[in-house]
Design a protein around this motif. Structure first.
Motif, PDB file in Angstrom:
ATOM      1  N   ILE A 560      71.436  62.426  87.706  1.00  0.00           N
ATOM      2  CA  ILE A 560      71.253  61.082  88.258  1.00  0.00           C
ATOM      3  C   ILE A 560      69.761  60.777  88.329  1.00  0.00           C
ATOM      4  CG2 ILE A 560      71.554  59.660  90.325  1.00  0.00           C
ATOM      5  CD1 ILE A 560      74.110  61.246  90.878  1.00  0.00           C
ATOM      6  N   ASP A 561      69.405  59.589  87.899  1.00  0.00           N
ATOM      7  CA  ASP A 561      67.999  59.192  87.900  1.00  0.00           C
ATOM      8  C   ASP A 561      67.461  59.103  89.325  1.00  0.00           C
ATOM      9  OD1 ASP A 561      67.924  59.025  85.146  1.00  0.00           O
ATOM     10  OD2 ASP A 561      68.441  56.896  85.110  1.00  0.00           O
ATOM     11  N   LEU A 562      66.284  59.645  89.521  1.00  0.00           N
ATOM     12  CA  LEU A 562      65.604  59.577  90.810  1.00  0.00           C
ATOM     13  C   LEU A 562      64.355  58.712  90.659  1.00  0.00           C
ATOM     14  CD1 LEU A 562      65.780  63.314  91.966  1.00  0.00           C
ATOM     15  CD2 LEU A 562      67.332  61.448  92.546  1.00  0.00           C
ATOM     16  N   PRO A 563      63.993  57.983  91.691  1.00  0.00           N
ATOM     17  CA  PRO A 563      62.791  57.154  91.596  1.00  0.00           C
ATOM     18  C   PRO A 563      61.547  58.021  91.442  1.00  0.00           C
ATOM     19  CG  PRO A 563      63.610  57.223  93.854  1.00  0.00           C
ATOM     20  CD  PRO A 563      64.655  57.869  93.007  1.00  0.00           C
ATOM     21  N   ALA A 564      60.665  57.610  90.562  1.00  0.00           N
ATOM     22  CA  ALA A 564      59.434  58.367  90.346  1.00  0.00           C
ATOM     23  C   ALA A 564      58.498  58.187  91.536  1.00  0.00           C
ATOM     24  CB  ALA A 564      58.758  57.898  89.062  1.00  0.00           C
ATOM     25  N   ARG A 565      57.822  59.253  91.916  1.00  0.00           N
ATOM     26  CA  ARG A 565      56.862  59.170  93.019  1.00  0.00           C
ATOM     27  C   ARG A 565      55.564  58.567  92.515  1.00  0.00           C
ATOM     28  NH1 ARG A 565      52.697  62.526  95.483  1.00  0.00           N
ATOM     29  NH2 ARG A 565      52.663  62.197  97.735  1.00  0.00           N
ATOM     30  N   THR A 566      55.097  57.586  93.213  1.00  0.00           N
ATOM     31  CA  THR A 566      53.817  56.969  92.878  1.00  0.00           C
ATOM     32  C   THR A 566      52.855  57.155  94.037  1.00  0.00           C
ATOM     33  OG1 THR A 566      54.529  54.816  93.768  1.00  0.00           O
ATOM     34  CG2 THR A 566      54.915  55.230  91.421  1.00  0.00           C
ATOM     35  N   THR A 567      51.569  57.200  93.732  1.00  0.00           N
ATOM     36  CA  THR A 567      50.546  57.342  94.766  1.00  0.00           C
ATOM     37  C   THR A 567      49.523  56.224  94.629  1.00  0.00           C
ATOM     38  OG1 THR A 567      49.198  58.788  93.358  1.00  0.00           O
ATOM     39  CG2 THR A 567      50.802  59.850  94.803  1.00  0.00           C
ATOM     40  N   ASP A 568      48.861  55.932  95.731  1.00  0.00           N
ATOM     41  CA  ASP A 568      47.774  54.970  95.708  1.00  0.00           C
ATOM     42  C   ASP A 568      46.694  55.439  96.676  1.00  0.00           C
ATOM     43  OD1 ASP A 568      49.260  54.509  98.010  1.00  0.00           O
ATOM     44  OD2 ASP A 568      48.693  52.401  98.108  1.00  0.00           O
ATOM     45  N   GLN A 569      45.520  54.917  96.499  1.00  0.00           N
ATOM     46  CA  GLN A 569      44.421  55.273  97.382  1.00  0.00           C
ATOM     47  C   GLN A 569      44.590  54.468  98.658  1.00  0.00           C
ATOM     48  OE1 GLN A 569      42.226  57.685  96.179  1.00  0.00           O
ATOM     49  NE2 GLN A 569      41.554  57.885  98.297  1.00  0.00           N
ATOM     50  N   ALA A 570      45.332  55.034  99.598  1.00  0.00           N
ATOM     51  CA  ALA A 570      45.686  54.319 100.826  1.00  0.00           C
ATOM     52  C   ALA A 570      44.453  54.008 101.662  1.00  0.00           C
ATOM     53  CB  ALA A 570      46.685  55.129 101.640  1.00  0.00           C
ATOM     54  N   VAL A 571      43.573  54.989 101.778  1.00  0.00           N
ATOM     55  CA  VAL A 571      42.282  54.792 102.449  1.00  0.00           C
ATOM     56  C   VAL A 571      41.222  55.423 101.554  1.00  0.00           C
ATOM     57  CG1 VAL A 571      43.308  54.809 104.759  1.00  0.00           C
ATOM     58  CG2 VAL A 571      42.452  56.949 103.777  1.00  0.00           C
ATOM     59  N   SER A 572      40.012  55.032 101.736  1.00  0.00           N
ATOM     60  CA  SER A 572      38.954  55.566 100.874  1.00  0.00           C
ATOM     61  C   SER A 572      38.800  57.069 101.054  1.00  0.00           C
ATOM     62  CB  SER A 572      37.624  54.881 101.203  1.00  0.00           C
ATOM     63  OG  SER A 572      37.194  55.240 102.512  1.00  0.00           O
ATOM     64  N   ARG A 573      38.326  57.719 100.005  1.00  0.00           N
ATOM     65  CA  ARG A 573      38.112  59.153 100.107  1.00  0.00           C
ATOM     66  C   ARG A 573      37.095  59.461 101.196  1.00  0.00           C
ATOM     67  NH1 ARG A 573      37.385  63.901  95.603  1.00  0.00           N
ATOM     68  NH2 ARG A 573      36.766  65.510  97.111  1.00  0.00           N
ATOM     69  N   GLU A 574      36.050  58.647 101.310  1.00  0.00           N
ATOM     70  CA  GLU A 574      35.049  58.876 102.348  1.00  0.00           C
ATOM     71  C   GLU A 574      35.669  58.869 103.738  1.00  0.00           C
ATOM     72  OE1 GLU A 574      31.948  56.047 102.000  1.00  0.00           O
ATOM     73  OE2 GLU A 574      30.827  57.213 100.506  1.00  0.00           O
ATOM     74  N   ALA A 575      36.590  57.929 103.958  1.00  0.00           N
ATOM     75  CA  ALA A 575      37.220  57.833 105.271  1.00  0.00           C
ATOM     76  C   ALA A 575      38.077  59.061 105.562  1.00  0.00           C
ATOM     77  CB  ALA A 575      38.073  56.569 105.347  1.00  0.00           C
ATOM     78  N   ALA A 576      38.898  59.461 104.570  1.00  0.00           N
ATOM     79  CA  ALA A 576      39.778  60.622 104.762  1.00  0.00           C
ATOM     80  C   ALA A 576      38.958  61.895 104.936  1.00  0.00           C
ATOM     81  CB  ALA A 576      40.737  60.748 103.584  1.00  0.00           C
ATOM     82  N   ASP A 577      37.951  62.066 104.080  1.00  0.00           N
ATOM     83  CA  ASP A 577      37.165  63.298 104.133  1.00  0.00           C
ATOM     84  C   ASP A 577      36.305  63.364 105.389  1.00  0.00           C
ATOM     85  OD1 ASP A 577      38.316  63.890 101.755  1.00  0.00           O
ATOM     86  OD2 ASP A 577      36.476  63.844 100.553  1.00  0.00           O
ATOM     87  N   THR A 578      35.835  62.220 105.863  1.00  0.00           N
ATOM     88  CA  THR A 578      35.080  62.209 107.116  1.00  0.00           C
ATOM     89  C   THR A 578      35.964  62.680 108.268  1.00  0.00           C
ATOM     90  OG1 THR A 578      33.642  60.417 106.358  1.00  0.00           O
ATOM     91  CG2 THR A 578      33.815  60.754 108.739  1.00  0.00           C
ATOM     92  N   THR A 579      37.196  62.201 108.288  1.00  0.00           N
ATOM     93  CA  THR A 579      38.134  62.631 109.329  1.00  0.00           C
ATOM     94  C   THR A 579      38.401  64.128 109.222  1.00  0.00           C
ATOM     95  OG1 THR A 579      39.181  60.449 109.304  1.00  0.00           O
ATOM     96  CG2 THR A 579      40.429  62.252 110.301  1.00  0.00           C
ATOM     97  N   THR A 580      38.567  64.611 107.993  1.00  0.00           N
ATOM     98  CA  THR A 580      38.788  66.046 107.794  1.00  0.00           C
ATOM     99  C   THR A 580      37.623  66.856 108.337  1.00  0.00           C
ATOM    100  OG1 THR A 580      40.162  65.660 105.831  1.00  0.00           O
ATOM    101  CG2 THR A 580      39.143  67.834 106.051  1.00  0.00           C
ATOM    102  N   ALA A 581      36.419  66.403 108.057  1.00  0.00           N
ATOM    103  CA  ALA A 581      35.237  67.134 108.525  1.00  0.00           C
ATOM    104  C   ALA A 581      35.196  67.218 110.044  1.00  0.00           C
ATOM    105  CB  ALA A 581      33.973  66.451 107.993  1.00  0.00           C
ATOM    106  N   VAL A 582      35.579  66.118 110.713  1.00  0.00           N
ATOM    107  CA  VAL A 582      35.580  66.126 112.175  1.00  0.00           C
ATOM    108  C   VAL A 582      36.690  67.031 112.712  1.00  0.00           C
ATOM    109  CG1 VAL A 582      35.962  64.690 114.211  1.00  0.00           C
ATOM    110  CG2 VAL A 582      34.520  63.860 112.348  1.00  0.00           C
ATOM    111  N   LEU A 583      37.853  67.009 112.058  1.00  0.00           N
ATOM    112  CA  LEU A 583      38.966  67.843 112.528  1.00  0.00           C
ATOM    113  C   LEU A 583      38.687  69.330 112.323  1.00  0.00           C
ATOM    114  CD1 LEU A 583      42.092  65.806 111.318  1.00  0.00           C
ATOM    115  CD2 LEU A 583      41.078  65.905 113.602  1.00  0.00           C
TER     116      LEU A 583
END
Length: 782
Positions: A560-583
């Motif tokens: 049975i066909d399954l929907p393909a997973r798609t991704t998008d840049q939900a937030v900027s890399r700078e924003a995500a990586d800055t949060t990672t650095a703080v965590l």
């Protein structure tokens, strides 16, 4: 003439009377001759010869019977239709599998899984033909000789024998039943003849393989392959196929594991099958000579839905329905083979980690331990695959999955989304300073949140009512300072914070995901799985794709066909990586230091829900994001309860059992993988700088860093006074919506907290400050 003259007959001219025994009108002496002429020269049969039928009688009888049989056949062929399949023959279980193909659970009573004939290896097909009907592809549907022989053997006491072809056996399995009656046999005959004209031999053989019983509650060749050899039919060897074919003759008797004493008989039948394959030139004699008897594995008890199985099945069914793949009604028809993304080794590691760090610490003597619940989920960031899912101690004992439920506040594990949103939106403080990890905020206890229009009447308390004074965002994250994050959410814009959380993966319909300053303190009721997806987005540098729980779905061999997973840049890399650095600093020296036991680079955040009803740890390495939550719930009423006193501790917080469970699981899950370093591209101004001095004891209170994280205490209780020994006093609630994270003042000072309620007055002593999620105003001031 008179009537008498018309019936007159002449007398014998001699006037003599007729001789005795003669017929009137016959000349004397000619009676026997005339009778002989009338009988065409046949002598009359006398004595014992009269009991023997003449050839004419025999011929007539044979012709009569032939006409009767022909008529009966014609009538039977006309009046006996091919019926619908019986319910038992078509019933199938839905089979749920780990990513490696091993079975998680079956959700039906009938252990059957249909496969296409093309999926069955040729050697296995030949083994079945050698065992059951070697001339299947060349002979007619019904073997009259075999039927007659079987009937004769039955009548003469040599035992009941079927004498059926594969076609007849298929008709019995699929359309009729197993009863031995003349009527059933007659129906079987006519249906088989008709079926042979309407379906191909391959279709009939495929149906036979899918409906035959092999013992161990296995119906069909695929279920048998799993039941005896724990493999799919495609992977069966010639020897294994021959053994399964042998079982068709006597499924229970030939199970050499269940009946070791029958091993000689089973091996004899197995040899008969292989020898038949050689005779029919389906198997090379040299290969036959080296083939060894394949002893099957131990019989496995029914998997059922106990343990984690039921939670997984429930989550998969919900996933299929929500994604528009299969609704519940369609899935209930059965026969679906569902391969999940769950990794069996990681799933087992999660269960082991919970057992070691939570369940083993519970005691039947402690009332609070009866309320302990655990939920967990683990996702690979770059693929979105859910590799482990922990729903609770046992699906048959705790029905609701703690991994997918959405009725517990997430607490301070929501705070990183505020920082992410600040970087995404290039936000500034009320006085125009750009928000970065090094931005200094006033961390005073119960600091009034200020908006563009001035004070908002919302003043959340910090844990233990500690005043931190000026403090950076980085340190405020380490210590989970409520007053800082509530003001930051106001500065960024509560609506923007909400949008960022949704972009990261929090569902838009999450309960209490309200755009107000209190959103920063985790008032939303997202599920463990929801939070894991959002943290996986941060781990994948801001790229978001919906989590994936199902890898493949087939029915009757058709995918049975399954929907393909798609991704998008939900937030900027700078924003995500800055949060990672703080965590990262939360794990290195903040409230999440217990996660260091993972032994590799890791980041995370602790959190505790209002009144300690749930304790969270959410964290990730570069290659695995995982969230663990310990929750309190009354097993009888279902009401949420605090975790005070559970696990033998005054309170359960995110830096304790949840972080320890996270570390134990993640270490085991990644043990065979090399450690990876974070590759971060942080926003400008995010590098660590010298922190302004923080008065750890500004008012003589307990050192806030000594507490694993800010949490809400019970009414009148604080971290330093968990029992709330100081009596509460009445106070005044200062208004606003969405309760405080830090709760109200402790019972020590007795005044109600500034909760942002509706301004009720006369509330009794406040709850102990916690620094996590807040409830409504009156609940925090009461």
């Amino acid at each position: 003439m008179s009537d008498e003259s018309q019936h007159w007959a002449p007398r014998d001219p001699s006037g003599a009377a007729a001789a005795p025994g003669s017929h009137q009108g016959e000349p004397p002496g000619n009676s026997g001759k005339n009778r002989k002429n009338r009988n065409n020269g046949r002598k009359r049969r006398t004595g014992w010869r009269r009991a023997i039928p003449t050839w004419r009688m025999t011929l007539g009888t044979v012709l009569g019977l032939a006409l009767l049989l022909i008529g009966g056949f014609i009538a039977g062929y006309q009046f006996v239709d091919i019926p619908a399949a019986n319910a038992a023959a078509t019933a199938q279980s839905n089979v749920y599998l780990y990513s490696d193909g091993s079975v998680i659970a079956r959700d039906g009573d009938v252990n059957r899984e249909k496969v296409k004939l093309s999926q069955v290896p040729a050697t296995v097909q030949h083994a079945v033909l050698a065992a059951e009907d070697r001339d299947f592809y060349s002979d007619r549907a019904v073997d009259v000789k075999a039927m007659a022989r079987a009937g004769w053997n039955t009548v003469t006491g040599k035992g009941k024998q079927g004498g059926s072809t594969i076609t007849q056996q298929y008709v019995k399995n699929y359309y009729l039943g197993q009863e031995r009656t003349v009527l059933r046999k007659a129906k079987e005959f006519f249906i088989a003849v008709k079926l042979n004209r309407e379906e191909t031999k391959d279709q009939i053989f495929e149906g036979y393989l899918n409906t035959s019983y092999f013992g161990r509650n296995a119906y069909g060749i695929q279920a048998a392959a799993q039941a005896y050899y724990s493999k799919n039919v495609e992977d069966l060897t010639t020897a294994e196929g021959a053994y399964l074919a042998s079982l068709l003759n006597a499924p229970s008797a030939y199970d050499v594991v269940a009946h070791p004493d029958n091993r000689p008989a089973a091996q004899h039948r197995w040899n008969y099958v292989l020898d038949g394959m050689v005779k029919e030139r389906w198997l090379d004699a040299a290969e036959r000579g080296t083939t060894e008897f394949p002893t099957p594995g131990e019989a496995k008890p029914s998997t059922g839905l106990s343990g984690q199985r039921g939670y997984i099945v429930q989550a998969v069914e919900d996933h299929l329905d929500r994604r528009g793949i299969l609704d519940g009604k369609t899935l209930a028809t059965g026969g679906y083979r569902i391969t999940t993304t769950l990794d069996k080794a990681k799933q087992d590691a999660f269960v082991k980690a919970v057992d070691a760090n939570v369940l083993s610490r519970t005691s039947a003597e402690r009332k609070a331990d009866r309320n302990v619940r655990v939920g967990g989920a683990s996702i690979v960031p770059d693929t979105g695959e859910v590799v482990a899912l922990y729903g609770g101690i046992d699906y048959t004992k705790q029905y609701v999955s703690n991994a997918t439920r959405r009725d517990y506040q997430v607490g301070s594990v929501f705070k990183p989304f505020v920082l992410t949103s600040a970087v995404v939106n290039d936000s500034t403080t009320q006085d125009g300073r750009r928000i970065t990890p090094n931005t200094v905020y006033d961390g005073s206890n119960k600091r009034m949140v200020v908006g563009v229009q001035g004070p908002t009447d919302y003043a959340p308390a910090n844990e233990d009512d500690v005043d931190y004074g000026d403090i950076t965002v980085r340190t405020a994250t380490d210590k989970s300072v409520n007053s800082v994050y509530a003001q930051m959410a106001q500065d960024v814009g509560p609506g923007k914070v909400r949008d960022t959380a949704v972009a990261l993966g929090i569902p838009t319909d999450t309960p209490d995901l309200t755009a107000s300053p209190s959103i920063a303190l985790g008032t939303a009721n997202a599920s463990v799985l929801d939070m894991t997806e959002a943290y996986a987005t941060l781990a994948d540098h801001g790229r978001h794709g919906r989590h994936v729980l199902v890898e493949k779905v087939t029915k009757d061999g058709t995918e049975i066909d399954l929907p393909a997973r798609t991704t998008d840049q939900a937030v900027s890399r700078e924003a995500a990586d800055t949060t990672t650095a703080v965590l990262r600093s939360v794990v290195e020296g903040g409230t999440g230091t217990a996660a260091q036991a993972v032994g590799r680079p890791a980041v995370g955040k602790t959190g505790t829900a209002e009144e300690d009803r749930a304790a969270w740890f959410a964290g990730y390495t570069p290659d695995l994001a995982t969230v663990v939550a310990v929750m309190g719930q009354n097993p009888k009423t279902g009401a949420q309860t605090s975790l005070y006193g559970a696990l033998g501790l005054p309170r359960v917080n995110g830096g304790g059992a949840p972080a320890e469970t996270w570390a134990a699981y993640t270490e085991a899950a990644l043990r065979s993988s090399p450690a990876q370093e974070f590759d971060l591209e942080t926003a400008p101004g995010s590098d660590e700088e010298d922190e302004p001095p923080v008065d750890e004891n500004p008012d003589g209170s307990t050192d806030p860093s000594s507490s694993p994280e800010p949490t809400t205490g019970p009414s009148g209780a604080t971290e330093s006074d968990p029992a709330g020994s100081s009596p509460p006093t009445s106070g005044t609630d200062t208004g606003g919506t969405g309760g405080t994270d830090g709760g109200a003042n402790s019972g020590t000072n007795g005044t109600a907290g500034a909760n942002g309620g509706s301004g009720e007055t006369g509330s009794t002593g406040g709850t102990g400050g916690e620094g996590d999620s807040g409830g409504n105003g009156d609940s925090r001031g009461g």
